[in-house]
Design an enzyme around this catalytic site. Structure first.
Site, PDB file in Angstrom:
ATOM      1  N   LYS A 192      -8.370   4.539  -3.710  1.00 46.38           N
ATOM      2  CA  LYS A 192      -7.594   4.333  -4.925  1.00 46.38           C
ATOM      3  C   LYS A 192      -8.526   4.329  -6.130  1.00 46.38           C
ATOM      4  CE  LYS A 192      -4.412   1.111  -7.151  1.00 46.38           C
ATOM      5  NZ  LYS A 192      -3.506  -0.016  -6.982  1.00 46.38           N
ATOM      6  N   LYS A 245      -4.788   7.891  -3.723  1.00 45.58           N
ATOM      7  CA  LYS A 245      -3.958   7.637  -4.893  1.00 45.58           C
ATOM      8  C   LYS A 245      -4.788   7.728  -6.164  1.00 45.58           C
ATOM      9  CE  LYS A 245      -1.436   3.850  -6.878  1.00 45.58           C
ATOM     10  NZ  LYS A 245      -1.417   2.430  -6.950  1.00 45.58           N
TER      11      LYS A 245
HETATM   12  C1  PBG Z   1      -0.919  -2.211  -7.726  1.00 45.56           C
HETATM   13  C2  PBG Z   1      -0.325  -0.859  -7.772  1.00 45.56           C
HETATM   14  C3  PBG Z   1      -0.331   0.017  -8.851  1.00 45.56           C
HETATM   15  C4  PBG Z   1       0.381   1.148  -8.443  1.00 45.56           C
HETATM   16  C5  PBG Z   1       0.781   0.935  -7.134  1.00 45.56           C
HETATM   17  N1  PBG Z   1       0.320  -0.317  -6.740  1.00 45.56           N
HETATM   18  C6  PBG Z   1      -0.837  -0.152 -10.227  1.00 45.56           C
HETATM   19  C7  PBG Z   1      -2.272  -0.354 -10.470  1.00 45.56           C
HETATM   20  O1  PBG Z   1      -3.110  -0.303  -9.580  1.00 45.56           O
HETATM   21  O2  PBG Z   1      -2.561  -0.635 -11.637  1.00 45.56           O
HETATM   22  C8  PBG Z   1       0.615   2.365  -9.267  1.00 45.56           C
HETATM   23  C9  PBG Z   1       1.733   3.245  -8.828  1.00 45.56           C
HETATM   24  C10 PBG Z   1       2.132   4.265  -9.833  1.00 45.56           C
HETATM   25  O3  PBG Z   1       1.484   4.464 -10.874  1.00 45.56           O
HETATM   26  O4  PBG Z   1       3.166   4.898  -9.584  1.00 45.56           O
HETATM   27  N2  PBG Z   1       0.019  -3.181  -7.396  1.00 45.56           N
END
Ligand code: PBG
Length: 325
Positions: A192, A245
């Site tokens: 991520k 991601k």
């Molecule tokens: C964290 C989380 C995020 C997303 C999914 N889980 C936000 C982040 O890390 O700031 C982002 C998902 C998206 O942008 O569609 N709980």
């Protein structure tokens, strides 16, 4: 000419016969936002067509998804209160816990996955408990594991930690096992990146950090080898599925992990990817349907087994209509 690549491109039947990427709706996961309260169905301004639902209104959407052939949902919670230690994340009557119980009762055929993180529940918006201005990794692990366990107790079929703390897969695996949930899989958001593509999500979930950024725990997008390190570590800690991601700008990582790892790979097409397509289409600059099809196929072609997307319903429909798949 002996070799004419174009020979295999004459006609729809032949083109489909030699198609290299095959996919179907069983690979799709739809992310849904569930908010504390009643009678809520608010459109998210930066994600037109996506809504925040309360537990009593989410059923309509879940039904729609099931009818479209999308049987897996990732739940995100928007709690009624936030505090320093994100206690809403693991409260017995927390928003996710209530949503899970309701979904399990009303739609037992739905596969329920939960995002395990603190950022929607902490007053400072960071993904764990703080120590000064830094997130205290090891203290946060206990709360993440507690959150995952409470999700499973409330009815989650799978948990997906997205916080990027070191050691969280092992912490969650151990606590689930100790409590007799050895068969609940963990899908780790292992790879991520600290990404601007999450912008619209943070509006949707009200989870932007109050100070600083997430670069101390999410990865620098210049790095590929580091993504492999995260993936391999999480597999060793017991992750059953590895997620990359965002998706579109990180397809190299999807391919790399697919080629090296021995677990299914998920790609999350995040809020910013959704917003860009919606905005471009609204301006008339791009053809929405064609772009959705092309980006979805690109993720599968790169090698993902699972695709998380706000377009899940549309993609399922395009598959049914034979436009892709
Ligand atoms: C964290 C989380 C995020 C997303 C999914 N889980 C936000 C982040 O890390 O700031 C982002 C998902 C998206 O942008 O569609 N709980």
């Amino acid at each position: 000419m002996r070799i004419r690549p174009r020979r295999l491109r004459y006609g729809e039947i032949l083109r489909k016969m030699v198609r290299e990427t095959r996919m179907d709706a069983s690979s799709l996961i739809y992310p849904i936002f569930v908010k504390e309260g009643q009678g809520i169905m608010e459109e998210i301004p930066t994600m037109p067509g996506q809504y925040r639902y309360s537990v009593d209104t989410m059923g309509k959407k879940l039904e729609e998804l099931l009818r479209a052939g999308v049987s897996a949902v990732m739940f995100f919670g928007i709690p009624g209160y936030k505090d320093e230690i994100g206690s809403g994340a693991y409260a017995e009557d927390g928003i996710i816990q209530k949503a899970l119980a309701q979904a399990k009762k009303e739609y037992p055929e739905l596969y329920r996955i939960t995002d395990v993180c603190m950022c929607e529940y902490t007053s400072h918006g960071h993904c764990g408990v703080l120590c000064g201005r830094d997130v205290n990794n090891d203290e946060t692990l206990k709360l993440l594991a507690k959150t995952a366990l409470s999700h499973v107790q409330a009815g989650a079929d799978m948990v997906a930690p997205s916080d990027m703390m070191d050691g969280r897969v092992a912490a969650i695996r151990d606590l689930l096992d100790e409590n007799g949930y050895g068969n609940i899989p963990i899908m780790s958001y292992a790879v991520k990146y600290a990404s601007a593509f999450y912008g619209p999500f943070r509006d949707a979930a009200g989870s932007a950090p109050a100070f600083g950024d997430r670069k101390g725990y999410q990865m620098d997008y210049h790095n590929s080898r580091e993504g492999m390190k995260e993936a391999i570590l999480d597999i060793k800690e017991g992750a059953d599925i590895i997620m990359v991601k965002p998706a579109l700008a990180y397809l190299d990582m999807v391919t790399r992990i697919k080629d090296t790892g021995n677990v299914p790979v998920a790609a999350y097409s995040v809020s910013g990817e959704y917003a860009m397509i919606k905005a471009g289409a609204k301006l008339g600059y791009i053809d929405e349907e064609k772009i959705i099809c092309e980006t979805a196929v690109s993720a599968f072609r790169a090698g993902c087994d699972i695709y998380l997307t706000y377009f899940a319903e549309e993609i399922a429909q395009y598959m049914r209509e034979g436009k892709i798949g």
